[in-house]
Design a protein around this motif. Sequence first.
Motif, mmCIF file in Angstrom:
data_model
loop_
_atom_site.group_PDB
_atom_site.id
_atom_site.type_symbol
_atom_site.label_atom_id
_atom_site.label_comp_id
_atom_site.label_asym_id
_atom_site.label_seq_id
_atom_site.Cartn_x
_atom_site.Cartn_y
_atom_site.Cartn_z
ATOM 1 N N ILE A 63 -4.659 6.517 -7.253
ATOM 2 C CA ILE A 63 -4.557 5.128 -6.810
ATOM 3 C C ILE A 63 -5.894 4.419 -6.969
ATOM 4 O O ILE A 63 -5.965 3.250 -7.365
ATOM 5 C CB ILE A 63 -4.072 5.071 -5.353
ATOM 6 C CG1 ILE A 63 -2.633 5.569 -5.253
ATOM 7 C CG2 ILE A 63 -4.185 3.661 -4.793
ATOM 8 C CD1 ILE A 63 -2.119 5.693 -3.839
ATOM 9 N N ALA A 97 5.125 5.418 -5.358
ATOM 10 C CA ALA A 97 5.197 5.553 -6.813
ATOM 11 C C ALA A 97 4.502 6.808 -7.313
ATOM 12 O O ALA A 97 4.905 7.385 -8.339
ATOM 13 C CB ALA A 97 4.562 4.317 -7.472
ATOM 14 N N VAL A 98 3.490 7.263 -6.591
ATOM 15 C CA VAL A 98 2.707 8.412 -7.072
ATOM 16 C C VAL A 98 3.305 9.738 -6.609
ATOM 17 O O VAL A 98 3.518 10.656 -7.409
ATOM 18 C CB VAL A 98 1.246 8.282 -6.606
ATOM 19 C CG1 VAL A 98 0.433 9.499 -7.060
ATOM 20 C CG2 VAL A 98 0.615 7.014 -7.172
ATOM 21 N N ARG A 109 -10.015 -1.007 -7.460
ATOM 22 C CA ARG A 109 -10.008 -0.895 -6.008
ATOM 23 C C ARG A 109 -11.332 -0.317 -5.510
ATOM 24 O O ARG A 109 -11.779 0.721 -5.993
ATOM 25 C CB ARG A 109 -8.844 -0.022 -5.549
ATOM 26 C CG ARG A 109 -7.473 -0.644 -5.810
ATOM 27 C CD ARG A 109 -6.366 0.258 -5.302
ATOM 28 N NE ARG A 109 -5.068 -0.372 -5.448
ATOM 29 C CZ ARG A 109 -4.281 -0.241 -6.516
ATOM 30 N NH1 ARG A 109 -4.686 0.507 -7.537
ATOM 31 N NH2 ARG A 109 -3.115 -0.853 -6.582
ATOM 32 N N GLN A 120 0.829 -1.202 0.000
ATOM 33 C CA GLN A 120 0.000 0.000 0.000
ATOM 34 C C GLN A 120 0.866 1.255 0.000
ATOM 35 O O GLN A 120 0.626 2.203 -0.768
ATOM 36 C CB GLN A 120 -0.926 -0.013 1.211
ATOM 37 C CG GLN A 120 -1.964 -1.122 1.176
ATOM 38 C CD GLN A 120 -2.685 -1.298 2.494
ATOM 39 O OE1 GLN A 120 -2.343 -0.656 3.497
ATOM 40 N NE2 GLN A 120 -3.684 -2.166 2.530
ATOM 41 N N TYR A 163 -5.505 2.056 2.136
ATOM 42 C CA TYR A 163 -4.324 2.806 1.693
ATOM 43 C C TYR A 163 -4.245 4.125 2.460
ATOM 44 O O TYR A 163 -3.161 4.554 2.873
ATOM 45 C CB TYR A 163 -4.415 3.088 0.186
ATOM 46 C CG TYR A 163 -4.103 1.905 -0.691
ATOM 47 C CD1 TYR A 163 -2.906 1.845 -1.402
ATOM 48 C CD2 TYR A 163 -4.989 0.844 -0.831
ATOM 49 C CE1 TYR A 163 -2.609 0.765 -2.217
ATOM 50 C CE2 TYR A 163 -4.709 -0.241 -1.638
ATOM 51 C CZ TYR A 163 -3.518 -0.274 -2.324
ATOM 52 O OH TYR A 163 -3.226 -1.350 -3.131
ATOM 53 N N THR A 194 -6.489 3.359 -10.584
ATOM 54 C CA THR A 194 -5.496 2.477 -11.197
ATOM 55 C C THR A 194 -5.851 1.018 -10.932
ATOM 56 O O THR A 194 -5.931 0.605 -9.767
ATOM 57 C CB THR A 194 -4.091 2.772 -10.638
ATOM 58 O OG1 THR A 194 -3.789 4.159 -10.830
ATOM 59 C CG2 THR A 194 -3.048 1.920 -11.350
ATOM 60 N N GLU A 216 2.498 2.038 -3.306
ATOM 61 C CA GLU A 216 1.680 2.792 -4.258
ATOM 62 C C GLU A 216 1.821 4.297 -4.029
ATOM 63 O O GLU A 216 1.954 5.076 -4.973
ATOM 64 C CB GLU A 216 0.216 2.374 -4.129
ATOM 65 C CG GLU A 216 -0.085 0.979 -4.620
ATOM 66 C CD GLU A 216 -0.085 0.886 -6.137
ATOM 67 O OE1 GLU A 216 -0.196 1.937 -6.796
ATOM 68 O OE2 GLU A 216 0.024 -0.241 -6.660
ATOM 69 N N TRP A 217 1.784 4.707 -2.758
ATOM 70 C CA TRP A 217 1.991 6.124 -2.454
ATOM 71 C C TRP A 217 3.383 6.565 -2.882
ATOM 72 O O TRP A 217 3.572 7.689 -3.389
ATOM 73 C CB TRP A 217 1.821 6.375 -0.958
ATOM 74 C CG TRP A 217 0.431 6.229 -0.444
ATOM 75 C CD1 TRP A 217 -0.062 5.198 0.288
ATOM 76 C CD2 TRP A 217 -0.655 7.150 -0.612
ATOM 77 N NE1 TRP A 217 -1.389 5.407 0.593
ATOM 78 C CE2 TRP A 217 -1.771 6.602 0.058
ATOM 79 C CE3 TRP A 217 -0.782 8.385 -1.254
ATOM 80 C CZ2 TRP A 217 -3.008 7.248 0.095
ATOM 81 C CZ3 TRP A 217 -2.019 9.029 -1.216
ATOM 82 C CH2 TRP A 217 -3.099 8.462 -0.551
ATOM 83 N N TYR A 219 -5.399 -3.053 -10.529
ATOM 84 C CA TYR A 219 -4.302 -3.814 -9.928
ATOM 85 C C TYR A 219 -4.549 -5.296 -10.132
ATOM 86 O O TYR A 219 -5.666 -5.732 -10.440
ATOM 87 C CB TYR A 219 -4.176 -3.500 -8.438
ATOM 88 C CG TYR A 219 -5.235 -4.125 -7.574
ATOM 89 C CD1 TYR A 219 -4.968 -5.272 -6.807
ATOM 90 C CD2 TYR A 219 -6.531 -3.597 -7.515
ATOM 91 C CE1 TYR A 219 -5.944 -5.859 -6.018
ATOM 92 C CE2 TYR A 219 -7.507 -4.178 -6.722
ATOM 93 C CZ TYR A 219 -7.202 -5.297 -5.977
ATOM 94 O OH TYR A 219 -8.164 -5.881 -5.207
#
Length: 338
Positions: free
Chosen positions: A69, A47-48, A85, A41, A93, A72, A44-45, A74
């Motif tokens: 997120i 990467a963004v 999601r 989780q 998240y 996107t 993901e933060w 998954y």
Amino acid sequence: IERGRFTALESDRRTLGELIERYTAEVIPTKKGWAKAQIPQLAEWLAVIGNVKLSRVTADAIERARNTIAKTPYRRSETGPTFQRSPAIVNRYYAALQHCLGKAEDWGWIERNPITRVKKFSEPRGRVRFLSPAERDRLLLACRESGHREIQLLVLLALCTGARDMELRGLEWDRVNLRDGSALVEDTKNGHRRTLTIAGAALDEMHKWSRVRRIDTKLVFPNTKGDKPLDARKAWERVRDAAGLQDFRFHDLRHSAASELAAQGATLREIGAVLGHRTAQMTQRYAHLTEQHQAALVREMAHRVLPAARGIARPAPFWRRKNLLGYGCCRWVNSNIE
């Protein structure tokens, strides 16, 4: 500098990525096993908005990243299908980043947690999926025919105690009292120890299991090496599919135990105590299961009141009530007319 507006804040020098890396290395290992889900989780933060300075991680930036997120897709596995999601998943998240930024506030990296100004997504009511009597019989039959004694006992314990999967797999023999039919659970989800009551068929099977227990481990359900609890996920999926259960998880066995308690007339408070809920709000999802019992109580109360109600005399009609003012007035008028 002369005006005093410049200060060497940590938030100007640190990025969110640095915070996530420290949190993953220092905080997550100290938490329980379920906290490992925060690692992907937080990834993901990372990467963004991982390259953003903490001073720039505002509520607006977090909300934009959260929406990215959420949109996107998954995969649960590298070759599996893609999923969108749900609001509940996105809120997990949110919770992971919220605790991460909370630690940054404790460490002095930020002055205030900006995520507190971002609202969570609204979630649907928690699902309550439980077994029908026919489904329960099919599942127990599939467990017996599977030849996997561990999953057979785990399913039976879950149905008879309402315990969570992690609580059952983490049981240790020195905390199990087969004479009294009880087991002490130290590692619970909410951090509070509680005692499980083991009775009936579950207690009989536990007695049989104790006769063939491994002596190289304290765990009731150890893995092959004996150093960790057994991972029975694949065995569970096989017996579930063999029983033909649709949209059913191992955790739903806990709901099945609650439904059986409600059918026996247990109150919400009693159901919550058995399941180990810390708040009454957690038990409210089972309120509809107790409606039939509550209706029976009301009907019984009404039947007790009815005989007493039948003995109450009806009031006399208006014209027979001599003590009324109108009756006296009528007599006075009639006497004067005569």
